[in-house]
Design an enzyme around this catalytic site. Sequence first.
Site, mmCIF file in Angstrom:
data_model
loop_
_atom_site.group_PDB
_atom_site.id
_atom_site.type_symbol
_atom_site.label_atom_id
_atom_site.label_comp_id
_atom_site.label_asym_id
_atom_site.label_seq_id
_atom_site.Cartn_x
_atom_site.Cartn_y
_atom_site.Cartn_z
ATOM 1 N N GLY C 154 -35.510 -9.781 34.549
ATOM 2 C CA GLY C 154 -35.058 -8.574 35.221
ATOM 3 C C GLY C 154 -36.222 -7.692 35.612
ATOM 4 O O GLY C 154 -37.348 -7.861 35.134
ATOM 5 N N CYS C 155 -35.949 -6.730 36.507
ATOM 6 C CA CYS C 155 -37.017 -5.870 37.018
ATOM 7 C C CYS C 155 -37.560 -4.954 35.924
ATOM 8 O O CYS C 155 -38.772 -4.860 35.712
ATOM 9 C CB CYS C 155 -36.513 -5.066 38.215
ATOM 10 S SG CYS C 155 -34.978 -4.164 37.933
#
Lengths: 353, 353, 353, 353
Positions: C154-155
Amino acid sequence: MKKISVGIVGASGYSGEELVRLLLTHPHAELTAVTSRQYAGQTLAQVFPKFANHPHAKTLRFVEPNAAVLAKQAQVVFLALPHGVAAEFAIPLLQQGCQVIDLSADFRLKSAAVYKDFYAHDHPAPDLLATSVYGLPEVYRSAIKNATLIASPGCYPTSVLLPVLPLLRAGLVKSTGIIADSLSGVSGAGRKAELDYLFVECNESVRPYGVPKHRHLSEIEQELSIAAGTPVIIQFTPHLVPVNRGILTTIYLTPEKHFANADEAAALNQRILACYQAAYGNEPFVRLLEGKALPDTKNVVGTNVIEIAWRLDPRTGRLIVMSAEDNIVKGASGQAVQSLNILCGFPETAGLI
Amino acid sequence: MKKISVGIVGASGYSGEELVRLLLTHPHAELTAVTSRQYAGQTLAQVFPKFANHPHAKTLRFVEPNAAVLAKQAQVVFLALPHGVAAEFAIPLLQQGCQVIDLSADFRLKSAAVYKDFYAHDHPAPDLLATSVYGLPEVYRSAIKNATLIASPGCYPTSVLLPVLPLLRAGLVKSTGIIADSLSGVSGAGRKAELDYLFVECNESVRPYGVPKHRHLSEIEQELSIAAGTPVIIQFTPHLVPVNRGILTTIYLTPEKHFANADEAAALNQRILACYQAAYGNEPFVRLLEGKALPDTKNVVGTNVIEIAWRLDPRTGRLIVMSAEDNIVKGASGQAVQSLNILCGFPETAGLI
Amino acid sequence: MKKISVGIVGASGYSGEELVRLLLTHPHAELTAVTSRQYAGQTLAQVFPKFANHPHAKTLRFVEPNAAVLAKQAQVVFLALPHGVAAEFAIPLLQQGCQVIDLSADFRLKSAAVYKDFYAHDHPAPDLLATSVYGLPEVYRSAIKNATLIASPGCYPTSVLLPVLPLLRAGLVKSTGIIADSLSGVSGAGRKAELDYLFVECNESVRPYGVPKHRHLSEIEQELSIAAGTPVIIQFTPHLVPVNRGILTTIYLTPEKHFANADEAAALNQRILACYQAAYGNEPFVRLLEGKALPDTKNVVGTNVIEIAWRLDPRTGRLIVMSAEDNIVKGASGQAVQSLNILCGFPETAGLI
Amino acid sequence: MKKISVGIVGASGYSGEELVRLLLTHPHAELTAVTSRQYAGQTLAQVFPKFANHPHAKTLRFVEPNAAVLAKQAQVVFLALPHGVAAEFAIPLLQQGCQVIDLSADFRLKSAAVYKDFYAHDHPAPDLLATSVYGLPEVYRSAIKNATLIASPGCYPTSVLLPVLPLLRAGLVKSTGIIADSLSGVSGAGRKAELDYLFVECNESVRPYGVPKHRHLSEIEQELSIAAGTPVIIQFTPHLVPVNRGILTTIYLTPEKHFANADEAAALNQRILACYQAAYGNEPFVRLLEGKALPDTKNVVGTNVIEIAWRLDPRTGRLIVMSAEDNIVKGASGQAVQSLNILCGFPETAGLI
């Protein structure tokens, strides 16, 4: 002065929200009803946290729109609804004795045929077109005073009409070849969950839209034609720019009188200045920029003021007029409250400064 | 293919920074010198952290500008300097055998008198005006190939000329009454520490400036006149909008052939489309928008592409042409690298896609 | 090198769009299939005008997602789908011999129970959790090389893990009391037509959300725990800020070794620097900021680079580590392409610089 | 109520401008003097076009600052000057009988030594430190009432102190380990022509700065220590985000009482709510957010309100408190006018709603 009761139908959009802001603190109006299908049952404070410190905001609840109920709660009702829908509410409200200030396009045009041409459906209440008053206070102040149905102007039309009307009426510019190029903030698109208006789609983006026949042309041309005394067709190009609020309009006009050098330009400039001062010198919400200043939306956002400046170009023989306004205030809700003030005999700046 | 050595004078402004970006990764060019009075002694990586991962950026240092030294380090030199200053560097560089691509306005005009009229000082090197080539590749490709001094076009002029030139050359539109209305991102003002360009002064602000006689008019009108075969005077209004990059230009033209109905409009539209396709159908950096799409700066930012769309308005008889470009790429540094590619015989898209 | 065929399922969101951008120009990959329920039938050029100049964009059409068809068209398939949905596509694709790089959260967690705790539904394919590889190249490079199912991080997790993992592994900081405070651009919310992400609702707005239990905590804590060799619980607060792209994360850590004065701080700083250089000195996409510079999202947007800087505070005894990345590139699609490069034996920077 | 005469020294910065806005329309104050070295001789209307519609703005001119003259024109003088400079004006104004509300940091600290530690120069008027009152109305209302010299708090300190002070005073949270993470709009940097604050450098940028020892720590820690009854050292990290106005602060606290499950958390939450209601239940400018809402700067910009919300995290045992304010209003000029109202016995909300 006794307070007048006012209601807002469709109070959850950007224009509705701004009406709420202005009417909550208006010295002579009391906001007694706000409707919203989406938020019915919630208080103003819940839907608009920014107003939560106002005592009224914690008790006033959105209700489903119902004309019969509204007519008992409010003497003046603002309609902040999409075109087509607004007319359906206006009819019963007027029948029950309310005064209506409509922010949609439904009652701005005198001709149901023009309405159909630009809005692509039959006018829902053509009989009312004859009695509605175009709510541009600087032009129709006395008619607004006696109106029962006020059609508050569109945001783009306001930004074009206020700069151009005095020049046309005075015969200073030709009624042909007019071009208006407008830049609008994104609130102009309304509070709609559409991909085109997502932050990422608008930020770092500049784009034209609605070229070449935007709906607002219909009311712009209607009013320009009245001022010119002859049918006027103009070019109008709106653009979307990444600001929340504000419209900047640049208008290209041709003076009736040719000017060939600096002296002639200076003389003509004096006539234009005199024309504007005669029209707007005493207007509380029109700011004529003299000297070197040019309009900037940041100087008018949050206010009901429109800034106007102009330049003569001896190279092309044209007059360039520029205006800046807050599309949600002078272009919508502020102007509607200005009409309310006139309608009710309040000071015209009440609640607006 | 052997790499060619290139240098940049004035590499710390926005155009200079973009040249650095493009040339660091250019397959056929090697950036051998960057100058900056302000940053002399520092590496590219220190001044532009965003380029720090490029191996070259940690070793290449800014130096004080010195034409004699530069001429030994670089075969082609880009000048990203203010007008007036650029010419002073061009002279010695050319004398020492460099090829020069100037991003300033100094060599764009053929007439020193026009230069003085618009730039308010005598031209610093009028003798060079005859030999310089206006670096608009889509128009002057063969001249660029053989140039020693290329005057890369301004950002606004590129956004006006590419859409209008083919129409004028084909006689499809009148050469009179042209209006160009442009919206530019703030990088167009350069990296200057001035109050007007602070974040707070530009964000949530939309404003015109330079009305009615912006300097870029001089080169726009020069090139339009050449295409029309007759002197052309236009109206041009730039506006500042709160985006980093991008120019959106809307141009109002009058077709030579009157069109009175939908059929005539459709026929004329075919001729315009054919004209554009003939001019740009094979151009790698011009994107003609057919169908419903209109230009949007977010579709071209960071690229060397200009988007062009057009609409005929049967109500007014006008043709509206719209373009979008990145003011720093196609409007400045990308176009200059495109000229480099032509000049050196590289594929024209090298380093630009 | 022979090109490998790749497909993208869910190519019309922001991550999908960025995958398209990266893969269209990737030197060793050929984009052979893009799916989108919404845009099936349209070409890449129609849906993403910005890619229209790429020859492939005019011919490649979006299709309805169909695993059997995809498996014939692409050797490696990227899934840019919501969690829950991604797993359903992964199963048949893997069965038919594809390698899958999933950008959703579906295969990032080793524990189906933790998945259910954070994502509020049963894991759709728990059997696959054991075989999936967490696609953080700087940590799991060799496992990625041999994977068939890569769960791209994920970011937010990327912005926390890369700065913290080396310190935990080296025992330089305590595994308790960690706080991560993140600021994300609006593209992180995805291309969803929701009121909260309209331009007007995000512009001139700064706000926290998902406090205190954001879903990304699950994978952050999983990976921190592996590095620490002990279960790690952290505090994580995401905020939405009005930029299109970028995540800035500030992390508060407590060094294992107390430092009481400037000398001890300097010594500790050397150990931290050495730790980071050992971990990332040769990493092409990690930029350690020494000297006075601090991370700034504008230096990494559009690139696959993460910037990391740190400061010791003798007043509080804490270590503050800051990182900046592009949430859509290093935080999503760029990192996924980096994994593709490793998986296929391409140079790791192919198509990413 | 008779109007009181007020003056502003340094009226052309962002705080000064906001003071002008608030004081021009204040019902009980009359703005009689504005000073600015840069704009001396110009009217308010010329320097701030946005105020031009106010009748006073066309006649009131900026003058060079002169304490003797000012003391005759204004009973209360606001200083909107840089630290160091403010003290030099305060001395003569106080000597001549004015009451002074200083928006700089010069009189916020009780210790000249701490001032020197954080501001890097000797305090210019240490004798005045004992008499100045820290102008946080919600805390020092009665002292403000009797003050002659009010040191209006900094923007960041206000955003930290109002959320934390009641909790510390009530012993609900530990005085150790506090972390405050703040995001500020760019107006916080002042109206200074510096490259770092250009539109292009701030837009699409998110970045920390002043890590780890920002000057505002000194007053934050002073006031937290008073509330805690013990010296408090905190961690504070400011970040710059691309909005004009607004500060969002997220604060990490450890409750004195451990909570291990949902029931204990709910009980503790009730105590926190009661603590906040006791402190702020009647405060007109503090909005406690109950329910699901979290602070958002867009709900407070342009107002003197601070929003406060909190969450207990059973996973980490922490209390997270979040606040949002307008850095120029509640964080500067609005709060200073609030102090004026208290000082002069006006209703505390006069001119602020």
